[in-house]
Scaffold this active site. Sequence first.
Site, PDB file in Angstrom:
ATOM      1  N   LYS A  17      41.323   2.587  -0.126  1.00 54.43           N
ATOM      2  CA  LYS A  17      40.190   2.286  -0.259  1.00 54.43           C
ATOM      3  C   LYS A  17      39.645   2.113  -1.658  1.00 54.43           C
ATOM      4  O   LYS A  17      39.527   2.538  -2.895  1.00 54.43           O
ATOM      5  CB  LYS A  17      39.585   3.462   0.278  1.00 54.43           C
ATOM      6  CG  LYS A  17      39.128   4.681  -0.997  1.00 54.43           C
ATOM      7  CD  LYS A  17      38.316   5.841  -0.379  1.00 54.43           C
ATOM      8  CE  LYS A  17      38.163   6.649  -1.150  1.00 54.43           C
ATOM      9  NZ  LYS A  17      37.393   7.421  -1.233  1.00 54.43           N
ATOM     10  N   LYS A  35      34.787   4.369  -6.983  1.00 52.79           N
ATOM     11  CA  LYS A  35      35.126   4.736  -8.037  1.00 52.79           C
ATOM     12  C   LYS A  35      35.788   4.137  -9.021  1.00 52.79           C
ATOM     13  O   LYS A  35      35.617   3.939 -10.333  1.00 52.79           O
ATOM     14  CB  LYS A  35      33.545   5.128  -8.288  1.00 52.79           C
ATOM     15  CG  LYS A  35      32.257   5.028  -7.447  1.00 52.79           C
ATOM     16  CD  LYS A  35      31.354   6.473  -7.983  1.00 52.79           C
ATOM     17  CE  LYS A  35      30.720   6.697  -6.900  1.00 52.79           C
ATOM     18  NZ  LYS A  35      31.033   8.084  -6.438  1.00 52.79           N
ATOM     19  N   LYS A  43      45.037  14.812  -5.507  1.00 52.79           N
ATOM     20  CA  LYS A  43      44.169  14.748  -6.843  1.00 52.79           C
ATOM     21  C   LYS A  43      45.509  16.073  -7.629  1.00 52.79           C
ATOM     22  O   LYS A  43      45.619  15.269  -8.916  1.00 52.79           O
ATOM     23  CB  LYS A  43      42.975  15.419  -7.126  1.00 52.79           C
ATOM     24  CG  LYS A  43      42.193  14.439  -6.059  1.00 52.79           C
ATOM     25  CD  LYS A  43      40.675  14.326  -6.701  1.00 52.79           C
ATOM     26  CE  LYS A  43      39.538  13.442  -5.489  1.00 52.79           C
ATOM     27  NZ  LYS A  43      38.042  14.308  -6.612  1.00 52.79           N
TER      28      LYS A  43
HETATM   29  N1  AQP Z   1      35.741   2.873  -0.236  1.00 51.04           N
HETATM   30  C1  AQP Z   1      35.063   3.357   0.881  1.00 51.04           C
HETATM   31  N2  AQP Z   1      34.238   3.458   1.571  1.00 51.04           N
HETATM   32  C2  AQP Z   1      33.521   3.681   2.793  1.00 51.04           C
HETATM   33  N3  AQP Z   1      32.747   5.088   1.976  1.00 51.04           N
HETATM   34  C3  AQP Z   1      33.145   5.037   1.248  1.00 51.04           C
HETATM   35  N4  AQP Z   1      32.713   5.840   0.013  1.00 51.04           N
HETATM   36  C4  AQP Z   1      33.125   6.302  -0.962  1.00 51.04           C
HETATM   37  N5  AQP Z   1      34.244   4.669  -0.854  1.00 51.04           N
HETATM   38  C5  AQP Z   1      34.248   4.481  -0.007  1.00 51.04           C
HETATM   39  C6  AQP Z   1      31.155   7.210   0.776  1.00 51.04           C
HETATM   40  O1  AQP Z   1      30.177   7.216  -0.346  1.00 51.04           O
HETATM   41  C7  AQP Z   1      30.368   8.658  -0.453  1.00 51.04           C
HETATM   42  C8  AQP Z   1      30.812   9.027  -1.981  1.00 51.04           C
HETATM   43  O2  AQP Z   1      31.255  10.551  -2.165  1.00 51.04           O
HETATM   44  P1  AQP Z   1      32.085  10.767  -3.870  1.00 51.04           P
HETATM   45  O3  AQP Z   1      31.150  10.009  -4.613  1.00 51.04           O
HETATM   46  O4  AQP Z   1      31.633  11.856  -3.721  1.00 51.04           O
HETATM   47  O5  AQP Z   1      32.874  10.410  -3.495  1.00 51.04           O
HETATM   48  P2  AQP Z   1      34.413   9.498  -3.539  1.00 51.04           P
HETATM   49  O6  AQP Z   1      33.760  10.328  -1.857  1.00 51.04           O
HETATM   50  O7  AQP Z   1      35.454   9.825  -3.991  1.00 51.04           O
HETATM   51  O8  AQP Z   1      33.789   7.990  -3.546  1.00 51.04           O
HETATM   52  P3  AQP Z   1      34.418   7.532  -4.901  1.00 51.04           P
HETATM   53  O9  AQP Z   1      33.872   5.982  -5.013  1.00 51.04           O
HETATM   54  O10 AQP Z   1      35.985   6.607  -4.626  1.00 51.04           O
HETATM   55  O11 AQP Z   1      34.355   7.845  -6.191  1.00 51.04           O
HETATM   56  P4  AQP Z   1      35.477   8.373  -7.030  1.00 51.04           P
HETATM   57  O12 AQP Z   1      36.272   7.508  -7.526  1.00 51.04           O
HETATM   58  O13 AQP Z   1      34.346   9.219  -8.076  1.00 51.04           O
HETATM   59  O14 AQP Z   1      36.291  10.420  -6.516  1.00 51.04           O
HETATM   60  C9  AQP Z   1      30.769   9.244   0.416  1.00 51.04           C
HETATM   61  O15 AQP Z   1      30.299   9.923   1.293  1.00 51.04           O
HETATM   62  C10 AQP Z   1      32.219   8.243   0.913  1.00 51.04           C
HETATM   63  O16 AQP Z   1      32.689   8.594   2.302  1.00 51.04           O
END
Ligand code: AQP
Length: 332
Positions: A195, A198, A112
């Site tokens: 992946k 969000k 990051k």
């Molecule tokens: N693509 C994915 N496939 C499976 N699991 C996923 N998770 C996120 N994307 C996928 C799971 O959702 C939870 C979210 O955790 P987070 O909000 O702390 O952030 P993250 O993992 O970084 O998810 P995002 O959606 O990509 O958010 P941003 O963009 O804000 O960083 C976790 O349990 C993760 O494993």
Amino acid sequence: LPRLYSGMQPSADSLQLGNYIGALLQWKDLQASHDAFFSVVDMHAITVAQDPHELREKTRRTAAQYIAAGIDPSASTLYVQSHVPAHAELAWVLNTITGFGEAARMTQFKDKSAKQGTEATSVGLFAYPVLMAADILLYDAEIVPVGDDQRQHVELTRDLAERFNSRFGDTFVVPQAMILKESARVYDLQSPTSKMSKSAESHAGVVWLLDEPSVTRKKIMRAVTDTDGVVSFDRDGKPGISNLLTIYASLTGRSIESIELEYDGKGYGDFKKGLAEVVVETFAPVRERALELLSDPAELDRILARNADRASEVAEATMEKAYDRIGFLRRA
Ligand code: AQP
């Protein structure tokens, strides 16, 4: 029941399909057999810039989607991280026993911060894994269900718990990561080797839980595939179709093979239409319930307050113990 801790960042208006399959679906299954704490981790979210008004709304929306997806706020403790100040307090204490080099080795931070550049990277982002350790240790969680990308952070949490315990006496439960299956990983529909996220730059390949059904259908029909026209699973050779098969299987509980068989001899169009129906049918009631909850924010806030009380009780007891062990003079 064994204690379990997990959370998600309120970093978007809606959760995405990967959050649903990779986290919410599994949380829902785990809550019956665990004393579960599910947090909306707003303190983690501010490690990158957030608009204050939007953050408040996203926090409510994330909580509403947890409930709508089946997290029961009277069985599990579903709360907002910043409602429990002990998270920040314990994170500070743990910062003081975390090595600078140790924190600098965290690959998520390296990724990051490399993307943002050093000047734009906050100390908060650097300390993110320490805050995560505090989240887990405050609740004596034994089990932490996370994706593979979080394995290193749970390892750090274990190290910090053991270090604190050996320096100050037995205080924290040393937790274990429950690594969620790789088969539960969802990829971006437009770029099926990254992946679904969000914070993806383009939303064209992200299926939002709160999207209108017509939008969801369109996104799935436009998903990137390949030219060989056979619905079969091959992660490296056919990442697009493999991703769609994984989604289909996860949402229906069916095996990939049975879905391949069903679409044997049929085109990608039919397959995508079938998948679009599965996703829309799954999401429609979740979306409806989430919007209903959001139409009464005062009631939602009351649910969150009740749950924060429950979380605080556990967290404050742990915090008292930790402060006592490190030798802080407690206020008379
Ligand atoms: N693509 C994915 N496939 C499976 N699991 C996923 N998770 C996120 N994307 C996928 C799971 O959702 C939870 C979210 O955790 P987070 O909000 O702390 O952030 P993250 O993992 O970084 O998810 P995002 O959606 O990509 O958010 P941003 O963009 O804000 O960083 C976790 O349990 C993760 O494993």
